[in-house]
Design an enzyme around this catalytic site. Structure first.
Site, PDB file in Angstrom:
ATOM      1  CG  HIS A 358      -2.055 -10.979   2.002  1.00 29.10           C
ATOM      2  ND1 HIS A 358      -2.916  -9.966   2.346  1.00 29.10           N
ATOM      3  CD2 HIS A 358      -2.392 -12.043   2.766  1.00 29.10           C
ATOM      4  CE1 HIS A 358      -3.733 -10.398   3.308  1.00 29.10           C
ATOM      5  NE2 HIS A 358      -3.441 -11.653   3.575  1.00 29.10           N
ATOM      6  CE  LYS A 546      -0.069   4.385   0.076  1.00 29.30           C
ATOM      7  NZ  LYS A 546      -1.140   3.384   0.064  1.00 29.30           N
ATOM      8  NE  ARG A 547       6.821  -0.652   6.733  1.00 26.80           N
ATOM      9  CZ  ARG A 547       7.362  -1.702   7.360  1.00 26.80           C
ATOM     10  NH1 ARG A 547       6.667  -2.384   8.234  1.00 26.80           N
ATOM     11  NH2 ARG A 547       8.621  -2.020   7.131  1.00 26.80           N
ATOM     12  CE  LYS A 552       2.912  -0.412   0.609  1.00 27.02           C
ATOM     13  NZ  LYS A 552       1.439  -0.535   0.584  1.00 27.02           N
ATOM     14  CB  THR A 654      -6.693  -1.584   3.835  1.00 22.42           C
ATOM     15  OG1 THR A 654      -5.397  -1.575   4.444  1.00 22.42           O
ATOM     16  CG2 THR A 654      -7.072  -3.003   3.448  1.00 22.42           C
ATOM     17  CE  LYS A 658      -6.776   1.100   7.324  1.00 24.49           C
ATOM     18  NZ  LYS A 658      -5.307   0.961   7.593  1.00 24.49           N
TER      19      LYS A 658
HETATM   20  C1  LIG Z   1      -4.256   0.696   6.848  1.00 19.78           C
HETATM   21  C2  LIG Z   1      -2.878   0.751   7.337  1.00 19.78           C
HETATM   22  C3  LIG Z   1      -1.826   0.291   6.526  1.00 19.78           C
HETATM   23  C4  LIG Z   1      -2.031  -0.216   5.123  1.00 19.78           C
HETATM   24  O1  LIG Z   1      -1.921   0.874   4.220  1.00 19.78           O
HETATM   25  P1  LIG Z   1      -1.808   0.633   2.639  1.00 19.78           P
HETATM   26  O2  LIG Z   1      -1.808   2.009   2.076  1.00 19.78           O
HETATM   27  O3  LIG Z   1      -3.008  -0.138   2.241  1.00 19.78           O
HETATM   28  O4  LIG Z   1      -0.540  -0.100   2.410  1.00 19.78           O
HETATM   29  C5  LIG Z   1      -0.547   0.374   7.030  1.00 19.78           C
HETATM   30  N1  LIG Z   1      -0.296   0.871   8.256  1.00 19.78           N
HETATM   31  C6  LIG Z   1      -1.277   1.340   9.048  1.00 19.78           C
HETATM   32  C7  LIG Z   1      -0.933   1.912  10.377  1.00 19.78           C
HETATM   33  C8  LIG Z   1      -2.597   1.296   8.620  1.00 19.78           C
HETATM   34  O5  LIG Z   1      -3.574   1.747   9.422  1.00 19.78           O
END
Ligand SMILES: *Cc1c(COP(=O)(O)O)cnc(C)c1O
Length: 824
Positions: A358, A546-547, A552, A654, A658
């Protein structure tokens, strides 16, 4: 379920449940009690399908996937289960007739936050797709007593609050004490020569042990009667000490065993993409892996006599290196309990386990000190040593005299056990999670392994489930799509490409923008309730959720907001279209810079949101406690999807998928799956900027990046950075944000601006301005947004799972036909 849904009977069950569970009438019940009553009514239905699935598996004896993961970020179950039972609208209607609102009832359920971020959410999306596609699978994980902490913002700072998600019980779970397993830690290994078999036997002695007790959580497939299982393990103390232990003077050990059981599943480690090296973490790993592997072997043996063919009926996917002790645990069981020889055991193991990588970031690589590893898992360590010894011999044969190859590929080296190397050496498959990521693995990070065993390497670009992130999270858009092209997209997302036809249709564009607007109104209401901030749903919603992690680059985002704000103040005459900048992010509790970035975002928000002179043209919102349930609201309402990681650092991402599915336009770097998103939708429907991954990697290798060049030569950058240390956003405190300033220019620890924020800053700013400008041509924007949604077909986790099945797992789908009588 719609065919058999008996509304009156459902209402009756809810009423009965409230009585039986709480001794209350419907009128007297609290919303939480109603949630419980509804959840148990839904579980009733699920149980029938669950038993039917078990029965088919029993009869057909298919190969089973064990998806092993420290994290499953499931979110809420009720709404998703209703969606997948195709009973959502009927239940909503039934409840409404009883005077209740399903949305309010759904809001009573705590998120199952047994994960940090993308990695854990991927596991949850995979379970949804596996069940929907009819593949027999178990998720194997830990039933953390406390999941991901709840985030509170106090005075702009993140405060972590324990997530007591089991406080009211979990209506969907089922305790399965009959499948409990014993897991052993510590002690030493005694070797005994067996005269009869002429071989050594290895006996672990003086160990501590815990009882692993599984809880099963149903995973409902979409409209196919299939129910798979997420099996999470709880730890219980083995209470056989009592008098016996006192007699033997074992009191101390008995207390230690109690503590071990209490501590082991207590809490999820809140680090995302970061290895902390804590002993308790390794205990957690071995705990759930030993229990899961023991049960997988036991299940096989209930039906089969020949353990040599284990891999024909079971395969283990290791989600990152966290479950990699599975390699040695399966070897241990085959050697010590099944009595196989090394070569036989190794053949079975290497045909059973597969590994997903990952990240390429060094700080995320798990390397356990030998001292810790061998003390905690003495027998497992012996086995890893032997794996290493044999592998090194192979490397020496292939590259005689080449010490460098050994230094890079050995499993044990320099006093450490390297889990990624163990996973690669033992795995029959090694996959990355997006094309770019897999190429970087093959050409750089894992080059030596790729050269030696190219056949193992493959790519599986991540995906997301459209059932949760469109059908459940954005019902208006889902219905609109279904009205135009039918509902096949729900289980076949590429069908959504049919919506491309409507990208040029004026009426469709208008309808799309209206739906987006209504979703923005819904989010604005949430923001008003939770943050007390008024945001204008007509403004551009620019979203980064995101985190919180330096790679990031939330810091780059907020610095650019500071720059835009300054420009707006200095040039009030220029036209400026209103924008709402939305952030949501948890920082690991010990990640100082990340937590300070949260404080900065909130401080900037305070200043800007309270500046009357700008007429609300910029609003900055930090959404507290970002998690799956509020993510669904945010994705539905987003116009711009911020995917701005330093190129090469985000393996896939991801949330980019979304957001695309919900018709947001990507503002991003050529990193992770962004590359494939742009390939699908066309660069003209996204805003791409910044260094390429190769440029970043070259700078890193050549050590030739100098952020001070940008500071010295670009007054906009210099002035923006100076605002970190001139007190503008800190009530005059020049020191508060100095660490962030220093991180960009000069650090004690290592190179400054490791994440190339200054290098990318101006191209980011230009791309963002272009996006905001483009939004003002509503027709063009609507077209691009529809095209984004319509081009997201590739990014369904259904596609990802089909690829895993075809290339790695080789599973066959099963069909569940349930006797309709069972619904009555
Ligand atoms: C999809 C998702 C993530 C991953 O987000 P990234 O932008 O790909 O790091 C993290 N937390 C939640 C709650 C998510 O639904």
């Amino acid at each position: 379920m719609d065919k058999h849904f008996d509304k009156e009977r459902f209402k009756e069950t809810v009423r009965d449940n409230v009585r039986n569970l709480f001794r209350k009438t419907l009128k007297e019940a609290t919303q939480q009690q109603l949630f419980q009553a509804v959840a148990y009514a839904v579980k009733d239905v699920i149980i029938d399908n669950w038993m039917a699935t078990q029965q088919v598996m029993d009869e057909e004896d298919p190969k089973i996937l064990y998806y092993m993961s420290m994290e499953f970020l499931m979110g809420r179950a009720l709404g998703n289960n209703l969606i997948n039972l195709t009973a959502y609208k009927e239940v909503k209607e039934a409840l409404s007739e009883m005077g209740f609102d399903l949305n309010v009832i759904e809001d009573q359920e705590p998120d199952a936050a047994l994960g940090n971020g993308g990695l854990g959410r991927l596991a949850a999306c995979f379970l949804d797709s596996l069940a929907t596609l009819g593949y027999p699978a178990y998720g194997c994980g830990i039933r953390y007593r406390y999941g991901m902490f709840r985030q509170k913002i106090e005075n702009g700072y993140q405060v972590e609050v324990p997530d007591d998600w089991l406080r009211n019980g979990n209506p969907f779970e089922l305790k399965r004490p009959e499948y409990a397993k014993i897991v052993r830690f510590g002690g030493y290994v005694r070797v005994e020569y067996d005269e009869q078999t002429h071989s050594n036997r290895f006996i672990q002695e003086n160990y501590q042990s815990v009882r692993a007790v599984p809880y099963d959580i149903p995973v409902v497939g979409y409209n196919n009667n299939m129910v798979n299982t997420l099996r999470v393990w709880d730890a219980e103390a083995i209470n056989d000490f009592q008098l016996d232990s006192f007699d033997k003077g074992d009191y101390q050990k008995a207390v230690e065993q109690e503590n071990l059981a209490r501590n082991i599943v207590e809490v999820l480690y809140p680090n995302d993409n970061h290895y902390a090296g804590k002993e308790l973490r390794l205990k957690q790993q071995y705990f759930f892996i030993s229990a899961s592997v023991q049960e997988a072997v036991a299940k096989y043996k209930r039906k089969h006599n020949d353990i040599h063919k284990f891999y024909e009926k079971a395969t283990f996917q290791m989600n990152d290196t966290h479950p990699t002790v599975a390699v040695a645990e399966l070897m241990r069981i085959l050697l010590d309990e099944e009595g196989l020889g090394w070569d036989e055991a190794w053949e079975i193991t290497t045909k059973t386990v597969a590994y997903t990588n990952h990240t390429i970031m060094a700080e995320a690589l798990e390397k356990w000190p030998i001292e810790l590893f061998s003390r905690l898992l003495p027998r497992i360590y012996q086995i890893v040593e032997e794996i290493n010894r044999r592998f090194i011999a192979q490397v020496q044969q292939r590259y005689p005299g080449n010490q460098d190859k050994i230094a890079k590929m050995a499993v044990i080296y320099d006093g450490q056990v390297r889990m990624a190397n163990l996973a690669i050496v033992a795995g029959y498959s090694v996959n990355g999670v997006a094309k770019l990521h897999t190429e970087i693995l093959k050409k750089q990070t894992l080059k030596d392994f790729y050269e030696m065993m190219p056949e193992k390497f493959n790519n599986k670009t991540n995906g997301i489930t459209q059932r949760r992130f469109l059908l459940h999270g954005n019902q208006l858009l889902a219905d609109w799509v279904t009205d135009h092209i039918g509902d096949e997209w729900i289980t076949d997302l590429p069908q959504i490409a049919k919506m491309k036809l409507y990208a040029d249709d004026q009426k469709a564009r208008q309808e799309f923008m209206n739906i987006k607007y209504q979703n923005k109104v819904r989010l604005a209401k949430y923001i008003k309730e939770h943050n007390g901030i008024d945001v204008d749903p007509r403004s551009v919603f620019d979203v980064q959720v995101k985190r919180l992690h330096e790679y990031k680059r939330q810091l780059m985002n907020i610095l650019d907001v500071m720059y835009l704000y300054r420009e707006l103040k200095e040039h009030p005459e220029r036209p400026f279209y209103p924008v709402t900048f939305i952030f949501g992010a948890k920082a690991a509790a010990g990640y100082r810079r990340a937590k300070l970035t949260i404080k900065l975002i909130n401080s900037v928000a305070d200043v800007i949101n309270n500046d009357q002179s700008i007429n609300g043209k910029i609003k900055v919102v930090f959404i507290e406690d970002y998690r799956v349930s509020n993510a669904e609201l945010i994705f539905a309402a987003a116009d711009i999807s911020e995917q701005i990681s330093t190129a090469s650092k985000e393996a896939s991402g991801t949330s980019n998928m979304k957001l695309m599915l919900n018709g947001a336009l990507t503002l991003g770097t050529m990193d992770g799956a962004n590359v494939e998103i742009v390939q699908e939708v066309g660069e003209e429907n996204a805003f791409i900027f910044g260094l390429s991954s190769q440029e970043v990697i070259d700078h890193e290798n050549n050590h030739d990046y100098d952020p001070t060049y940008y500071f010295n030569n670009d007054p906009d950058i210099r002035t923006t950075l100076m605002e970190l240390i001139n007190g503008k956003y800190s009530g005059g405190d020049m020191e508060l944000f100095r660490e962030l300033y220093d991180s960009l220019l000069t650090t004690k620890e290592g190179p400054a601006d490791q994440y190339f924020i200054l290098a990318d800053f101006k191209s980011y700013d230009a791309a963002r301005k272009k996006a905001i400008e483009y939004y003002q041509s509503q027709g063009d924007w609507a077209k691009s947004a529809i095209l984004n949604m319509a081009s997201s077909g590739k990014f369904s986790s259904d596609r990802t799972i089909q690829e895993y099945v075809r290339d790695i797992w080789k599973l066959e789908p099963i069909k569940i036909t349930v006797d309709p009588e069972s619904f009555e």
